[in-house]
Design a protein around this motif. Structure first.
Motif, PDB file in Angstrom:
ATOM      1  N   CYS A 105       2.554  10.404  -3.858  1.00  0.00           N
ATOM      2  CA  CYS A 105       3.553   9.944  -2.886  1.00  0.00           C
ATOM      3  C   CYS A 105       4.524   9.025  -3.665  1.00  0.00           C
ATOM      4  N   ASN A 157       6.956   5.975  -2.902  1.00  0.00           N
ATOM      5  CA  ASN A 157       7.408   4.930  -1.992  1.00  0.00           C
ATOM      6  C   ASN A 157       8.165   3.885  -2.469  1.00  0.00           C
ATOM      7  N   MET A 193      -0.281   2.557 -10.473  1.00  0.00           N
ATOM      8  CA  MET A 193       1.107   3.030  -9.854  1.00  0.00           C
ATOM      9  C   MET A 193       2.056   3.103 -10.629  1.00  0.00           C
ATOM     10  N   ARG A 198       0.753  -1.287  -0.137  1.00  0.00           N
ATOM     11  CA  ARG A 198      -0.115   0.065   0.145  1.00  0.00           C
ATOM     12  C   ARG A 198       0.816   1.287  -0.009  1.00  0.00           C
ATOM     13  N   CYS A 199       0.441   2.164  -0.310  1.00  0.00           N
ATOM     14  CA  CYS A 199       1.008   3.580  -0.446  1.00  0.00           C
ATOM     15  C   CYS A 199       1.211   3.997   1.011  1.00  0.00           C
ATOM     16  N   ASN A 200       2.416   4.554   1.361  1.00  0.00           N
ATOM     17  CA  ASN A 200       2.482   4.861   2.881  1.00  0.00           C
ATOM     18  C   ASN A 200       1.690   6.078   3.215  1.00  0.00           C
ATOM     19  N   ARG A 201       1.285   7.123   2.149  1.00  0.00           N
ATOM     20  CA  ARG A 201       0.702   8.209   2.671  1.00  0.00           C
ATOM     21  C   ARG A 201      -1.118   8.037   2.457  1.00  0.00           C
ATOM     22  N   TYR A 258       8.076   3.433  -6.369  1.00  0.00           N
ATOM     23  CA  TYR A 258       6.860   3.805  -7.167  1.00  0.00           C
ATOM     24  C   TYR A 258       6.103   4.929  -6.707  1.00  0.00           C
ATOM     25  N   GLN A 259       5.613   5.628  -7.714  1.00  0.00           N
ATOM     26  CA  GLN A 259       4.535   6.923  -7.396  1.00  0.00           C
ATOM     27  C   GLN A 259       3.243   6.533  -7.351  1.00  0.00           C
ATOM     28  N   CYS A 260       2.660   6.871  -6.212  1.00  0.00           N
ATOM     29  CA  CYS A 260       1.371   6.519  -6.149  1.00  0.00           C
ATOM     30  C   CYS A 260       0.218   7.210  -7.007  1.00  0.00           C
TER      31      CYS A 260
END
Length: 1013
Positions: A371, A373, A355, A343-346, A364-366
């Motif tokens: 964000c 990650n 993604m 999952r995305c951290n943010r 990877y960029q959400c």
């Protein structure tokens, strides 16, 4: 670039007092309510420039009450208060005072024909499809969308009309466009009222006392459109040809012809799927199948201002457990082991095709919050020359729109593994149910039904446990442990403090305890055969079920079979509050508000335990269904109602529904969250759900028929380049007790051009949204206000299209966007449904029931409910497998010599004309003629001839497709039972009030012109 949709010119070029039976005309009145969902001020629309245009009619001055119009052949026609000169028009025929415009092809269109490759089957490995393109729908066409009925020519502008006196008497339906005074009540769903200062906007004409507020005209009342045949003098009246206005059946037929039988691939952003009525196969290539998610429009406006201007609600209808046909790939289950889903951290969005992998695959960029990650070491994979992971097509979560993750203990209650769910059958054994034979019927059925409990695909037997309770004023629990020779009964008479008197032996595996359970089911009807107890409890029954599941530490479902209003002294006791005097008053809404207190708390207890409630009601009088149905509708449950139940007449119908209900695919103890990319967010949720906060949708259970409708609002600008992304994540327990996450992703286009939004609209999804918004709003606002807002918002949507997207044309034309051309017929049908019609002839419980079941419906169910299928059977080809094409839902389509099947997903009618050929009657009913067909027949005899076989196979396939088991009613022309059938002919005038489709179009056109001027 402009784009023209449907064009028609109703028979007036300017609003006129008293015209067509509207009291006092369309002059001034208080400012409108706010139309729609964005909370802004109403806008004024200048009238579009007139010029060269296609049109049907323009107006000439009135001559008292009878009027003249000239047909191209020179014949004179009169239309009540309307003066119509016909220029170049199709043949005229009957309906009420007339608008008309052409029906033509073209439902919603997708930008490109889908590929025809078959869906991929396992193992999971797909050939690379075209990249998740961001192709849009292309520029709008320069010409009109659809064929038009008259060649372009200058309109004959009629002189302005003034001062026509209103027709005598009080307005039959007052206050259209008149907001209900005072601040808006809370919780009104998508319906809002203007805040202070909204009244009297400059450039905004005042609205009239019009048709759809207040009392709807019914039999014996002054109708909203006076000046029909009875009010006119002179020769017999001719009316306009109903074939000249947009037809729902034509739209569905066209879409089936164009897109039916094809493979719909989901690799394009923002493409409009085939209609719900079309047969197609879905190939998932990066966006969720339309079976799981449909949107009101597939091109969102870039800014909140544009959204406010067009008033088209931005919504999605999500059916997370929708049935996947056998020829489509079932959802893949992804297991990332102990680390759980990535999952995305943010923003906590789950790994999905949106993604973007960067930095050689290490990060990877959400796609939702942008964000960046780190990629966990075990998940790392190199990128190819296009920046895509090399294993893209081996991982469902990177290449598909829908898939599941196995959840870890972090996703389980108290970090303990979930247990398989339990089904508890709770039978009301009061006098009424014993006497009717219902208790014996249920007990006999359960012996075989329990073999069909839901199970995982491939499992030999179901792991669902079962338990049994009987009750009247007190509750009886049964120990059916497999080691016992006889079942044991334990009684709880203190219903105020409910508890479960046994732990071991109440919830058991059916296969292991089959002998003891069958023994119990044989004994129950005889045990209570001599009962005289007619009082029942209800809330303690649900409480007992929740306590049993709590003790067993599992989720589950209660099947409650109940007959009367709970009047015994106990928590949740109800009293009769059915007051017909409240109908059409400000207080009518209280009839549909559940009684607070005990039941509200019960709903919360049920949801927190994952306990869903299915209620089977067998009332002979009022039971306060608005309150009794409150717990089922907040726990993902269903309500089934069989008024004046008789085993011989209704037994099979009830058993069919019970079988469907027990077998259906289902998940328990569910929680759903809808995440969106930046710029917009989910703000409103409608369905059989419970919400403790503004983001988490809680459902004690969610089955394959339940849908949640979500409304979105802007909180910033959207970008045409990145589009709008949404992800629905559903955490639930499977029927085998496994905790899983089901993910559905969808990407939409964004556009600064309103024409793109209108081109990408889906009428069936829009009407689902409007129905649920209205049915929620009616709990807080008078029905009159709710109906006004429905019409006003529709007028705004269509006026905005007219002003911003259509080619300039005469104001007297009605122009509709192609994708929404049949929206008015659905809206008119919605306004004639029981909940929204104030009529003392309708049962309050029936109205409450329809309101509650509609709140959980998906798009296909509301579409069919609001526009039933009317299928002619008298000339069907018995040699073909094809079902005859449906005809328009109007009495005009019926023929005395015909036989028609009408179905709306809830009711099924077989209508027989009185001149039906004796040989057809003989072949279908095995009687010599129409007169010999019994009036109370509820099933067809099984006969060995082609007509009988074909008809029964059509009916069987319908019953198989629909979520509820419909009871067949045979209706003979001119019989009393025909009234029930005629309620469903939605293009005609409503039996309990409400206009015909044609009258309503006239009315909507007037409203549009009010907005534009």
């Amino acid at each position: 670039m402009s784009q023209q949709g449907y064009v028609a010119t109703p028979p007036y070029s300017q609003a006129q007092p008293g015209m067509g039976g509207y009291p006092a005309g369309f002059g001034s009145s208080p400012a409108q309510p706010l139309y729609g969902h964005y909370g802004g001020q109403p806008q004024s629309f200048p009238a579009p420039p007139t010029g060269k245009a296609t049109f049907l009619w323009s107006l000439i001055p009135p001559v008292k009450s009878s009027v003249l119009a000239f047909h191209p052949t020179g014949r004179i026609l009169s239309f009540g208060k309307f003066i119509v000169r016909l220029h170049s028009c199709s043949v005229l025929k009957v309906v009420h005072p007339p608008p008309a415009y052409p029906a033509g092809p073209g439902p919603m269109q997708s930008p490109q024909a889908p590929p025809t490759s078959p869906p991929t089957q396992q193992p999971f490995q797909t050939a690379p499809p075209p990249t998740m393109g961001h192709s849009t729908l292309g520029p709008p066409p320069t010409g009109p969308h659809s064929p038009q009925m008259a060649p372009p020519q200058s309109p004959l502008a009629g002189p302005s009309m003034g001062g026509h006196p209103s027709m005598g008497g009080h307005p039959p339906m007052g206050g259209m466009g008149r907001p209900f005074p005072g601040p808006p009540p809370p919780g009104a769903g998508g319906f809002q009222q203007p805040g202070p200062g909204a009244a009297g906007q400059p450039g905004y004409p005042q609205q009239p006392q019009g048709q759809f507020g207040g009392q709807m005209a019914g039999p014996g009342m002054a109708g909203p459109f006076q000046g029909g045949a009875a009010h006119m003098s002179g020769p017999p009246q001719k009316k306009l040809d109903p074939d000249s206005i947009p037809s729902t059946t034509q739209v569905t037929e066209d879409d089936q012809a164009k897109r039916g039988g094809q493979v719909y691939t989901t690799n394009l952003r923002g493409q409009v799927p085939p209609l719900v009525t079309t047969d197609f196969t879905v190939q998932d290539q990066g966006n969720a199948s339309p079976r799981f998610m449909r949107c009101t429009t597939y091109s969102f406006p870039c800014t909140a201002d544009l959204a406010k201007q067009c008033q088209v609600p931005l919504g999605a209808i999500i059916k997370p457990f929708a049935t996947v046909p056998k020829n489509e790939t079932p959802l893949y289950v992804v297991n990332h082991g102990e680390t759980g889903p990535i999952r995305c951290n943010r923003c906590k969005a789950y790994m999905c095709p949106y993604m973007q992998f960067i930095d050689g695959g290490r990060r990877y960029q959400c796609g939702f919050c942008n964000c960046v990650n780190d990629v966990p070491a075990f998940y790392f994979q190199h990128l190819d020359h296009m920046g895509r992971r090399v294993d893209l097509y081996k991982r469902p979560e990177l290449s598909l729109g829908s898939y599941e993750f196995e959840a870890t203990l972090d996703y389980c209650k108290n970090n303990k593994p979930a247990s398989p769910p339990a089904y508890i059958f709770m039978i009301d054994v009061s006098y009424a149910n014993i006497k009717s034979g219902l208790v014996r019927l249920i007990c006999e059925e359960l012996k075989t039904l329990l073999d069909n409990l839901p199970r995982e695909d491939g499992a030999e037997s179901s792991t669902v446990k079962v338990g049994f309770v009987t009750y009247n004023k007190i509750l009886h629990f049964y120990n059916v442990k497999s080691a016992l020779a006889q079942p044991q009964m334990m009684v709880v008479s203190d219903t105020a403090e409910m508890f479960v008197p046994l732990l071991d032996g109440f919830l058991v595996n059916f296969q292991e305890s089959r002998a003891v359970i069958n023994n119990l089911l044989d004994q129950i009807p005889d045990m209570f055969a001599d009962t005289n107890e007619s009082e029942t409890v209800f809330a303690p029954v649900i409480q007992a079920g929740v306590e049993a599941l709590k003790t067993a530490e599992c989720s589950g479902k209660l099947f409650i079979f109940h007959s009367s209003i709970p009047t015994a002294e106990a928590p949740g006791k109800l009293k009769n509050r059915d007051d017909k005097k409240l109908i059409n008053t400000e207080k009518e809404k209280t009839l549909f508000q559940p009684q607070k207190g005990v039941y509200e708390q019960l709903s919360q207890d049920c949801v927190s335990q994952g306990c869903s409630v299915d209620l089977f009601l067998f009332p002979s009088q009022y039971v306060d269904l608005a309150t009794m149905g409150d717990v089922p509708t907040h726990t993902g449950g269903s309500i089934f109602k069989y008024s004046n139940f008789q085993v011989e007449m209704d037994g099979q119908h009830f058993l069919s529904e019970l079988r469907k209900d027990v077998k259906k695919a289902i998940g328990f103890d569910a929680i759903m969250r809808v995440r969106t990319s930046t710029g917009f967010r989910a703000t409103n949720f409608f369905g059989a759900i419970h919400m403790n906060n503004t983001t988490d949708v809680e459902m004690a259970a969610v089955d394959c028929d339940k849908a949640v409708t979500v409304e979105f609002k802007h909180d910033d600008k959207l970008s045409e380049e990145t589009g709008a992304l949404m992800q629905c994540a559903l955490l639930y327990t499977t029927v085998s007790g496994q905790r899983r996450l089901r993910i559905h992703n969808l990407s939409l286009n964004c556009s600064a051009q309103l024409s793109e939004l209108y081109k990408s609209c889906e009428t069936d999804a829009l009407i689902n949204f409007f129905a649920k918004s209205a049915y929620r709003a009616m709990l807080n606002q008078p029905l009159k206000t709710v109906r006004e807002i429905l019409v006003n918002q529709t007028a705004h949507m269509l006026a905005c299209y007219r002003k911003n997207c259509a080619s300039p044309s005469a104001a007297s034309q009605l122009i509709l966007p192609d994708a929404m051309k049949v929206f008015p017929v659905y809206l008119n049908s919605l306004m004639k449904t029981g909940p929204l019609v104030g009529s003392a002839e309708l049962s309050t419980d029936d109205r409450a029931h329809q309101r509650l079941i509609t709140m959980a419906m998906g798009v296909e169910d509301t579409q069919l409910l609001l526009y039933p299928r009317l299928v002619p059977l008298h000339n069907m080809d018995v040699a073909s497998d094809v079902v005859p094409a449906p005809v328009r839902c109007s009495e005009e389509r019926l023929t005395d010599a015909g036989m028609f099947l009408l179905e709306n997903g809830r009711s099924l009618f077989l209508w027989l004309g009185q001149a039906c050929p004796p040989e057809l009657v003989q072949r279908v009913f095995n009687v010599p003629s129409f007169a010999h067909v019994p009036a109370d027949l509820s099933s067809l005899p099984v006969l060995d001839n082609p007509q009988s076989k074909k008809l029964r196979s059509i009916i069987d396939s319908l019953l198989d497709q629909r979520p509820s088991a419909m009871k067949l009613l045979i209706v003979k022309q001119k019989d009393r039972s025909e009234l029930l059938f005629r309620q469903h002919l939605v293009e005609d005038k409503g039996l309990h009030g409400g206009a015909s489709y044609m009258d309503f179009l006239c009315y909507v056109h007037c409203e549009i012109r009010q907005v534009l001027t």
